[in-house]
Design a protein around this motif. Structure first.
Motif, PDB file in Angstrom:
ATOM      1  N   HIS A   9       0.817  -1.225   0.000  1.00  0.00           N
ATOM      2  CA  HIS A   9       0.000   0.000   0.000  1.00  0.00           C
ATOM      3  C   HIS A   9       0.844   1.267   0.000  1.00  0.00           C
ATOM      4  CE1 HIS A   9      -3.899  -2.006   0.689  1.00  0.00           C
ATOM      5  NE2 HIS A   9      -3.165  -2.907   1.333  1.00  0.00           N
ATOM      6  N   LEU A  10       2.144   1.099   0.142  1.00  0.00           N
ATOM      7  CA  LEU A  10       2.993   2.278   0.292  1.00  0.00           C
ATOM      8  C   LEU A  10       3.501   2.746  -1.070  1.00  0.00           C
ATOM      9  CD1 LEU A  10       5.038   1.355   3.482  1.00  0.00           C
ATOM     10  CD2 LEU A  10       2.757   2.343   3.238  1.00  0.00           C
ATOM     11  N   PRO A  11       3.851   4.020  -1.235  1.00  0.00           N
ATOM     12  CA  PRO A  11       3.657   5.103  -0.258  1.00  0.00           C
ATOM     13  C   PRO A  11       2.198   5.563  -0.225  1.00  0.00           C
ATOM     14  CG  PRO A  11       4.589   5.966  -2.285  1.00  0.00           C
ATOM     15  CD  PRO A  11       4.468   4.500  -2.480  1.00  0.00           C
ATOM     16  N   LEU A  12       1.794   6.145   0.891  1.00  0.00           N
ATOM     17  CA  LEU A  12       0.415   6.635   1.024  1.00  0.00           C
ATOM     18  C   LEU A  12       0.323   8.073   0.519  1.00  0.00           C
ATOM     19  CD1 LEU A  12      -0.494   5.394   4.606  1.00  0.00           C
ATOM     20  CD2 LEU A  12      -1.131   4.355   2.424  1.00  0.00           C
ATOM     21  N   ARG A  13      -0.821   8.400  -0.056  1.00  0.00           N
ATOM     22  CA  ARG A  13      -1.050   9.810  -0.407  1.00  0.00           C
ATOM     23  C   ARG A  13      -1.204  10.604   0.884  1.00  0.00           C
ATOM     24  NH1 ARG A  13      -5.227   7.750  -3.218  1.00  0.00           N
ATOM     25  NH2 ARG A  13      -6.739   9.236  -2.382  1.00  0.00           N
ATOM     26  N   PRO A  14      -0.826  11.872   0.870  1.00  0.00           N
ATOM     27  CA  PRO A  14      -0.885  12.670   2.109  1.00  0.00           C
ATOM     28  C   PRO A  14      -2.270  12.618   2.766  1.00  0.00           C
ATOM     29  CG  PRO A  14       0.202  13.910   0.369  1.00  0.00           C
ATOM     30  CD  PRO A  14      -0.256  12.638  -0.259  1.00  0.00           C
ATOM     31  N   VAL A  15      -3.318  12.695   1.931  1.00  0.00           N
ATOM     32  CA  VAL A  15      -4.678  12.686   2.479  1.00  0.00           C
ATOM     33  C   VAL A  15      -4.938  11.367   3.217  1.00  0.00           C
ATOM     34  CG1 VAL A  15      -7.108  12.621   1.859  1.00  0.00           C
ATOM     35  CG2 VAL A  15      -5.594  14.257   0.749  1.00  0.00           C
ATOM     36  N   GLN A  35     -11.909  17.400  10.448  1.00  0.00           N
ATOM     37  CA  GLN A  35     -11.387  18.488  11.265  1.00  0.00           C
ATOM     38  C   GLN A  35      -9.941  18.224  11.687  1.00  0.00           C
ATOM     39  OE1 GLN A  35     -13.714  18.900  14.739  1.00  0.00           O
ATOM     40  NE2 GLN A  35     -13.904  21.096  14.587  1.00  0.00           N
ATOM     41  N   GLN A  36      -9.729  17.012  12.244  1.00  0.00           N
ATOM     42  CA  GLN A  36      -8.399  16.720  12.783  1.00  0.00           C
ATOM     43  C   GLN A  36      -7.366  16.582  11.674  1.00  0.00           C
ATOM     44  OE1 GLN A  36      -7.844  14.047  15.897  1.00  0.00           O
ATOM     45  NE2 GLN A  36      -9.743  14.542  16.957  1.00  0.00           N
ATOM     46  N   ALA A  37      -7.780  15.946  10.567  1.00  0.00           N
ATOM     47  CA  ALA A  37      -6.839  15.790   9.462  1.00  0.00           C
ATOM     48  C   ALA A  37      -6.456  17.168   8.933  1.00  0.00           C
ATOM     49  CB  ALA A  37      -7.457  14.947   8.361  1.00  0.00           C
ATOM     50  N   ASN A  38      -7.430  18.058   8.836  1.00  0.00           N
ATOM     51  CA  ASN A  38      -7.138  19.408   8.351  1.00  0.00           C
ATOM     52  C   ASN A  38      -6.232  20.155   9.301  1.00  0.00           C
ATOM     53  OD1 ASN A  38      -8.478  19.181   5.973  1.00  0.00           O
ATOM     54  ND2 ASN A  38     -10.389  20.088   6.694  1.00  0.00           N
ATOM     55  N   GLU A  39      -6.370  19.881  10.594  1.00  0.00           N
ATOM     56  CA  GLU A  39      -5.464  20.513  11.546  1.00  0.00           C
ATOM     57  C   GLU A  39      -4.033  20.054  11.309  1.00  0.00           C
ATOM     58  OE1 GLU A  39      -6.801  20.059  15.606  1.00  0.00           O
ATOM     59  OE2 GLU A  39      -8.567  21.261  15.075  1.00  0.00           O
ATOM     60  N   HIS A  40      -3.875  18.762  10.976  1.00  0.00           N
ATOM     61  CA  HIS A  40      -2.538  18.250  10.686  1.00  0.00           C
ATOM     62  C   HIS A  40      -1.952  18.956   9.488  1.00  0.00           C
ATOM     63  CE1 HIS A  40      -2.062  15.077  13.553  1.00  0.00           C
ATOM     64  NE2 HIS A  40      -3.282  14.657  13.325  1.00  0.00           N
ATOM     65  N   VAL A  41      -2.797  19.154   8.475  1.00  0.00           N
ATOM     66  CA  VAL A  41      -2.310  19.794   7.268  1.00  0.00           C
ATOM     67  C   VAL A  41      -2.025  21.269   7.521  1.00  0.00           C
ATOM     68  CG1 VAL A  41      -2.827  20.245   4.843  1.00  0.00           C
ATOM     69  CG2 VAL A  41      -3.665  18.180   5.920  1.00  0.00           C
ATOM     70  N   GLY A  42      -2.678  21.838   8.510  1.00  0.00           N
ATOM     71  CA  GLY A  42      -2.407  23.233   8.862  1.00  0.00           C
ATOM     72  C   GLY A  42      -3.455  24.149   8.279  1.00  0.00           C
ATOM     73  N   GLU A  43      -3.046  25.407   8.059  1.00  0.00           N
ATOM     74  CA  GLU A  43      -3.977  26.436   7.611  1.00  0.00           C
ATOM     75  C   GLU A  43      -4.653  26.068   6.287  1.00  0.00           C
ATOM     76  OE1 GLU A  43      -5.250  29.889   8.384  1.00  0.00           O
ATOM     77  OE2 GLU A  43      -5.203  28.474  10.051  1.00  0.00           O
ATOM     78  N   ARG A  44      -3.887  25.469   5.383  1.00  0.00           N
ATOM     79  CA  ARG A  44      -4.446  25.231   4.050  1.00  0.00           C
ATOM     80  C   ARG A  44      -5.204  23.919   4.045  1.00  0.00           C
ATOM     81  NH1 ARG A  44       0.335  26.636   0.017  1.00  0.00           N
ATOM     82  NH2 ARG A  44      -1.410  26.721  -1.403  1.00  0.00           N
ATOM     83  N   ALA A  45      -6.333  23.947   4.731  1.00  0.00           N
ATOM     84  CA  ALA A  45      -7.151  22.742   4.853  1.00  0.00           C
ATOM     85  C   ALA A  45      -7.565  22.287   3.465  1.00  0.00           C
ATOM     86  CB  ALA A  45      -8.373  23.049   5.693  1.00  0.00           C
ATOM     87  N   LEU A  46      -7.328  21.028   3.164  1.00  0.00           N
ATOM     88  CA  LEU A  46      -7.554  20.562   1.803  1.00  0.00           C
ATOM     89  C   LEU A  46      -8.648  19.515   1.720  1.00  0.00           C
ATOM     90  CD1 LEU A  46      -3.869  20.371   0.661  1.00  0.00           C
ATOM     91  CD2 LEU A  46      -5.611  21.971  -0.102  1.00  0.00           C
ATOM     92  N   LEU A  47      -9.058  19.022   2.866  1.00  0.00           N
ATOM     93  CA  LEU A  47      -9.990  17.913   2.881  1.00  0.00           C
ATOM     94  C   LEU A  47     -11.413  18.444   3.019  1.00  0.00           C
ATOM     95  CD1 LEU A  47      -9.765  14.881   2.839  1.00  0.00           C
ATOM     96  CD2 LEU A  47      -9.617  14.915   5.320  1.00  0.00           C
ATOM     97  N   GLY A  48     -12.253  18.178   2.013  1.00  0.00           N
ATOM     98  CA  GLY A  48     -13.661  18.554   2.122  1.00  0.00           C
ATOM     99  C   GLY A  48     -14.491  17.298   2.221  1.00  0.00           C
ATOM    100  N   PRO A  49     -15.803  17.410   2.413  1.00  0.00           N
ATOM    101  CA  PRO A  49     -16.660  16.237   2.596  1.00  0.00           C
ATOM    102  C   PRO A  49     -16.542  15.236   1.444  1.00  0.00           C
ATOM    103  CG  PRO A  49     -17.916  18.266   2.875  1.00  0.00           C
ATOM    104  CD  PRO A  49     -16.531  18.668   2.523  1.00  0.00           C
ATOM    105  N   GLY A  50     -16.471  15.758   0.209  1.00  0.00           N
ATOM    106  CA  GLY A  50     -16.438  14.869  -0.944  1.00  0.00           C
ATOM    107  C   GLY A  50     -15.180  14.018  -0.960  1.00  0.00           C
ATOM    108  N   THR A  51     -14.034  14.701  -0.867  1.00  0.00           N
ATOM    109  CA  THR A  51     -12.755  14.002  -0.867  1.00  0.00           C
ATOM    110  C   THR A  51     -12.702  13.013   0.288  1.00  0.00           C
ATOM    111  OG1 THR A  51     -11.917  16.129  -1.541  1.00  0.00           O
ATOM    112  CG2 THR A  51     -10.296  14.416  -1.128  1.00  0.00           C
ATOM    113  N   LEU A  52     -13.210  13.463   1.428  1.00  0.00           N
ATOM    114  CA  LEU A  52     -13.185  12.624   2.622  1.00  0.00           C
ATOM    115  C   LEU A  52     -13.897  11.298   2.353  1.00  0.00           C
ATOM    116  CD1 LEU A  52     -12.707  12.333   5.739  1.00  0.00           C
ATOM    117  CD2 LEU A  52     -15.030  13.210   5.983  1.00  0.00           C
ATOM    118  N   TYR A  53     -15.141  11.393   1.850  1.00  0.00           N
ATOM    119  CA  TYR A  53     -15.901  10.159   1.716  1.00  0.00           C
ATOM    120  C   TYR A  53     -15.435   9.297   0.568  1.00  0.00           C
ATOM    121  CZ  TYR A  53     -18.654  10.899   5.703  1.00  0.00           C
ATOM    122  OH  TYR A  53     -19.009  11.025   7.005  1.00  0.00           O
ATOM    123  N   ARG A  54     -14.875   9.944  -0.464  1.00  0.00           N
ATOM    124  CA  ARG A  54     -14.310   9.168  -1.546  1.00  0.00           C
ATOM    125  C   ARG A  54     -13.118   8.363  -1.012  1.00  0.00           C
ATOM    126  NH1 ARG A  54     -11.430  10.226  -5.450  1.00  0.00           N
ATOM    127  NH2 ARG A  54     -10.894  12.306  -4.723  1.00  0.00           N
TER     128      ARG A  54
END
Lengths: 113, 900
Positions: A9-15, A35-54
């Motif tokens: 499975h490696l390497p994993l995508r950042p998301v 929420q928590q994943a976006n905190e890890h990524v920092g200010e530039r939150a990249l994870l939205g509901p769609g990406t998350l569930y996909r």
């Protein structure tokens, strides 16, 4: 299609790495993961509901995570997710891989410096 | 006005939720069924935890849309060609390439691009300007710490025969203040108008007297210099101290910090300056106030006057208290006061209002309507631009076909067209933002006097974020339809017809539909503007009960320190009246304690001799005016029966009053009131009886659109007061009398300020200013809308003619005359216009409730307005179609057909 060998499975995508790391701490529902994943990524939150569930869908079909019951006081409409054993070992493997990468990079820096 | 006492019924309509649910439908069904509900739940959680404010809203939706596009690309593949997956660097290159491409494309038709950019700039600029005002007045929180905790407390008199809302009496305020389980602090204030002497010319100031904690604990604002009011300052016998506004400090004291601790003279009494309020301090009440002093009141002093509602109350809720529970506590207090002090409190309740809502109050509906209207203007502009682009796209179908033939994917073509739209919108938006900033200055300058919070209107980041959002939205609205259509075309057909730039019937239908939409939108806007204009016209026609033209008013207040005795006051005003009458050009002079249209100025309970005194919850209330004998002539008051109070009704003479028509009709139905007696207070207290000697016409006292209320006129010398307005009727231009009148006052008492001189007409104009402002803006929007709609129609018809030249030629070759062709074109345009009018009528029906509350003397279905608007649209639409029709009728079949 899921492979029992973590290294496959490696390497994993950042998301993916972000989501799995968050779930490593405790089972969580969708919004909490986001929420928590976006905190890890920092200010530039990249994870939205769609990406998350996909991504969650993908991780489920790869058998890295699975649905679990939430804690007793949890809201019924929220589905909680937890790492499977395979998921657990994949995160560990990725963490180790990244660690080695860091070390070798530092080593290279020192040699150049 | 929203109140927190009523419970909301049913779940509220949630626009954002609905938009997200609609967007989710774009996802493939299998994915949507599985993840949809959870995505929606995440979206709701996310929104609930987002910070309030436009910026974070824009961020949230930006991320959501990005996320959705990404998801669509992965799940559906549909968007893959439009938004290809590329890394960041090449994405930037691609963007640059597309922009350059778009600029080159637009540069080929500069006039066309300029028209589009100008149209968009107009629409976006108008929206930016109006939104600045809406944001500054209604949306922006008050500039205080935790502003959502601030509430206005009102007494509710609806159960009594009185106004809906009333201020509080001091003892009732004092009791409300004790509700410390809900209020962190409550404060009150009184209007105050001192004359400042000893610093240059005497200056008449607007100020307020505030209870001690009002600034420091209710509003949580500290002075910029010096110290706040302390509890000791608020004692009845304390030394007088004042806080100055930053402006007053700069203007009167040159911004000298040395004024702290200095003594100034206000109304003849000394007061010490203890502090200067911050430059940006905007008091939420008495907004014009520039000087403040403590109320110096305690509850024992006022214990007897629970009915004297003079105090406006502002409170800060405790941090964890909900409005509903505060309201419950106030309801409890109301009940307690009713049973303890039934005489003054029977039937009186208390209500809480969010302080910002309370301040903005009457402007809210107007502002929403203006924002809606200006939104319509932008929509019409977008439709216009979409139509232009559609026409252009079909004439470019050859170019696009060639690109496709050379290997460009459908996505690439859509991307190119969308990019052009974005570039156009970007240019329009930038220009629009500039126009909007200018427009905001204009609106602030033109806004009617007394518009709440107009000082906090500014074009800032929030407004520019709004501008950016509407710019992108506009680009999507006007760009997407033409782009998708253009890319759908059949490559082979397009190439074959490249030279002729033919256009399918589908394109024509789409453009016709857009024209119908445009005419419909224009109708709604024009009807709105027409109704506002009619309202303004009706208000101008209202019988005010006095003659507003040709009169000048001079407001005066005699300081109590130097005019302690009634006799002194009467002597001053008698002499003043005599000297003013001697000014050449003055026809009549008279004084009154409160001018018409001045609004609230003291009411009183009265009883009629010989009738049983009504219960405490059914008091008869009348508004009291004290007039000198010359006043009826000076203001133009009409006598209905009996006589006016006159010079014979002096301090020694029997007590008399005149009443107005409303009171006569209400309480003396069918009887002659003349000779009957009224008294104030209770029979048990041995009151003074006053005989009614006359009935006079109603005067508008509370605003032109307000109904008349009961009024009683006293002869001034029987109940003198130091605060009077002298009205001078001129036989020429009343403004010419201002100088001489000022000189006469200075002659009598050099220490009196006479800054407050204005014509009576200007007071009427000021009271009409909000309607004039609204009607002017709506009129301007309507003109823009009409112009855009006519231009749009002209464009579509004349483009249609140029496309159908061939068909026309065939028709003519087959025997149709030029006339027939012209009629055909005008006829088909008339069909479009009529469809548009029909659509618009449905729109006005849907929008009627938004405007109903703003109208006066005219119904939302006013036939005159509808008739003229329909007439104007029909005529100007047909005029727009006539020119192309004329051109079509002159087509030479030989030349057109010969080309093939």
């Amino acid at each position: 299609m899921s492979s029992p060998n973590p290294d496959e499975h490696l390497p994993l995508r950042p998301v993916v790495f972000g989501i799995l790391s968050v779930l490593r701490a405790a089972p969580l529902h969708g919004y909490g993961i986001m929420q928590q994943a976006n905190e890890h990524v920092g200010e530039r939150a990249l994870l939205g509901p769609g990406t998350l569930y996909r991504t969650l869908k993908e991780l489920r079909s790869d058998d890295l995570i699975g649905p679990v019951d939430g804690p007793g006081d949890a809201d019924a409409r929220r589905q909680y997710y937890a790492l499977t054993d395979l998921g657990e070992s994949v995160v560990e493997a990725e963490t180790r891989r990244l660690g080695r990468l860091m070390e070798s990079s530092e080593f290279a820096q020192q040699r150049i410096g | 006005m929203s109140t927190f006492t009523g419970a909301a019924a049913g779940p509220p309509f949630d626009l954002q939720d609905r938009v997200y649910r609609t967007l989710l439908r774009l996802l493939p069904r299998s994915f949507r069924d599985e993840a949809g509900p959870e995505m929606l739940a995440v979206f709701r959680d996310w929104r609930a935890s987002a910070r309030p404010g436009l910026a974070s809203l824009a961020q949230l939706w930006g991320l959501l849309l990005l996320d959705l596009i990404r998801c669509l690309r992965a799940e559906r593949g549909a968007m893959r060609s439009v938004f290809p997956t590329v890394d960041r660097a090449s994405m930037f290159e691609l963007l640059l390439k597309e922009t350059r491409h778009a600029l080159r494309g637009l540069g080929r038709a500069p006039a066309f691009s300029a028209i589009i950019i100008a149209t968009l700039a107009l629409g976006i600029g108008a929206n930016t300007a109006i939104f600045s005002v809406v944001d500054g007045i209604m949306l922006r929180p008050l500039a205080f710490d935790a502003p959502d905790r601030l509430v206005a407390v009102w007494a509710d008199y609806t159960r009594r025969d009185g106004p809906l809302r009333e201020w509080l009496s001091y003892p009732n305020f004092h009791d409300a203040r004790q509700l410390d389980e809900v209020f962190a602090e409550a404060g009150t204030y009184l209007g105050w108008g001192p004359t400042l002497t000893g610093v240059g010319e005497p200056v008449s100031l607007i100020g307020a007297q505030v209870s001690e904690g009002m600034f420091s604990r209710v509003l949580a604002v500290q002075p910029a210099l010096g110290r706040p009011f302390a509890a000791a300052d608020d004692q009845p016998d304390a030394e007088a101290v004042v806080l100055l506004s930053w402006d007053l400090w700069q203007q009167q004291f040159d911004g000298n910090p040395g004024v702290l601790g200095q003594t100034v003279v206000l109304d003849g009494d000394p007061a010490v300056i203890i502090g200067i309020m911050p430059e940006r301090f905007e008091p939420p009440f008495a907004a014009q106030a520039r000087i403040w002093m403590p109320l110096q009141m305690n509850e024992t002093q006022h214990a007897g006057s629970r009915g004297s509602a003079m105090y406006r109350v502002v409170a800060r809720l405790s941090p964890d208290v909900a409005l509903e529970s505060a309201q419950t506590a106030l309801d409890g207090l109301g009940g307690r006061l009713e049973s303890e002090f039934p005489n003054a409190n029977m039937g009186v309740g208390y209500s809480l209002f969010d302080l910002r809502d309370d301040i903005v109050g009457g402007s809210r509906d107007t502002l929403w309507m203006l924002l809606g209207a200006v939104g319509f203007v932008l929509l019409i502009a977008c439709v216009n631009v979409a139509n232009l682009l559609l026409a252009q796209a079909s004439s470019r179908s050859g170019e696009l076909a060639v690109r496709s033939a050379l290997g460009a994917t459908r996505g690439a073509v859509v991307r190119q067209l969308l990019m052009e739209s974005l570039v156009l919108a970007g240019a329009g938006g930038t220009l629009g933002a500039a126009l909007g900033i200018l427009g905001t200055y204009g609106l602030v300058a033109l806004a009617p006097q007394g518009t709440p919070r107009i000082e906090s209107v500014a074009t800032d980041t929030r407004v520019l974020v709004f501008t950016a959002i509407i710019t992108v939205a506009a680009a999507l609205i006007f760009g997407l339809i033409p782009a998708l259509r253009a890319s759908q075309g059949n490559l082979v057909n397009a190439l074959r017809e490249a030279g002729r730039s033919a256009d399918g019937s589908g394109g024509r239908r789409l453009r016709s539909a857009l024209v119908v939409l445009q005419v419909g939108l224009a109708l709604v806007l024009l009807v709105g503007a027409g109704l506002m204009l009619r309202t303004f016209q009706q208000l101008n026609r209202v019988d005010l009960g006095f003659e507003s033209r040709g009169a000048l008013a001079v407001r005066l207040g005699l300081p109590g320190a130097r005019y302690a005795e009634s006799a002194q006051i009467v002597a001053f005003y008698d002499e003043l009246e005599r000297r003013l009458a001697a000014i050449p050009g003055v026809e009549a002079v008279g004084g009154v304690n409160s001018l018409p249209l001045a609004g609230f100025d003291g009411d009183s309970n009265f009883q009629i001799d010989g009738r049983p005194e009504p219960g405490p919850d059914q008091q008869r209330v009348a508004w009291i005016r004290r007039i000198t004998s010359g006043y009826p002539d000076a203001i133009g008051l009409r006598l209905i029966s009996g006589r006016f109070p006159d010079a014979g009704d002096d301090a020694e003479a029997p007590r008399v009053v005149a009443i107005n028509e409303t009171l006569a009709e209400r309480y003396f139905d069918g009887q002659d009131p003349i000779g009957q007696r009224v008294y104030f207070g209770r029979i048990a207290d041995d009151p003074t009886y006053r005989t009614i000697v006359g009935v006079v016409a109603d005067i508008k006292n509370f605003g032109i659109a307000q109904d008349s209320r009961n009024a009683i006129y006293f002869p001034y010398s029987q109940v003198p007061t130091g605060f009077m307005s002298m009205v001078l009727r001129a036989n020429g231009d009343p403004t010419q009398l201002a100088g001489p009148a000022r000189a006469v006052v200075a002659e009598l008492d050099p220490l009196l300020a006479t800054a407050n001189i204005s014509t009576v007409r200007s007071m009427v104009d000021r009271s009409l200013a909000p309607q004039r402002f609204t009607a002017t803006l709506m009129g301007a929007f309507a003109v823009v809308a009409l112009t855009l709609a006519v231009v749009g129609l002209y464009g579509v018809v004349s483009y249609g003619v140029s496309q159908r030249r061939h068909e026309m030629g065939v028709r003519m070759a087959l025997g149709a005359g030029g006339r027939d062709i012209g009629q055909l074109i005008v006829g088909s345009s008339a069909v479009l216009i009529c469809l548009g009018l029909g659509l618009g009528l449905v729109g006005t029906w849907a929008a009627r409730r938004a405007i109903a509350g703003l109208l006066y003397g005219v119904e939302t279905s006013d036939p005159l307005t509808f008739g003229s608007v329909i007439g104007v649209l029909l005529l100007s639409g047909l005029a727009a179609a006539t020119l192309p029709a004329y051109r079509a009728s002159r087509i030479d079949p030989k030349r057109v057909l010969g080309r093939d």
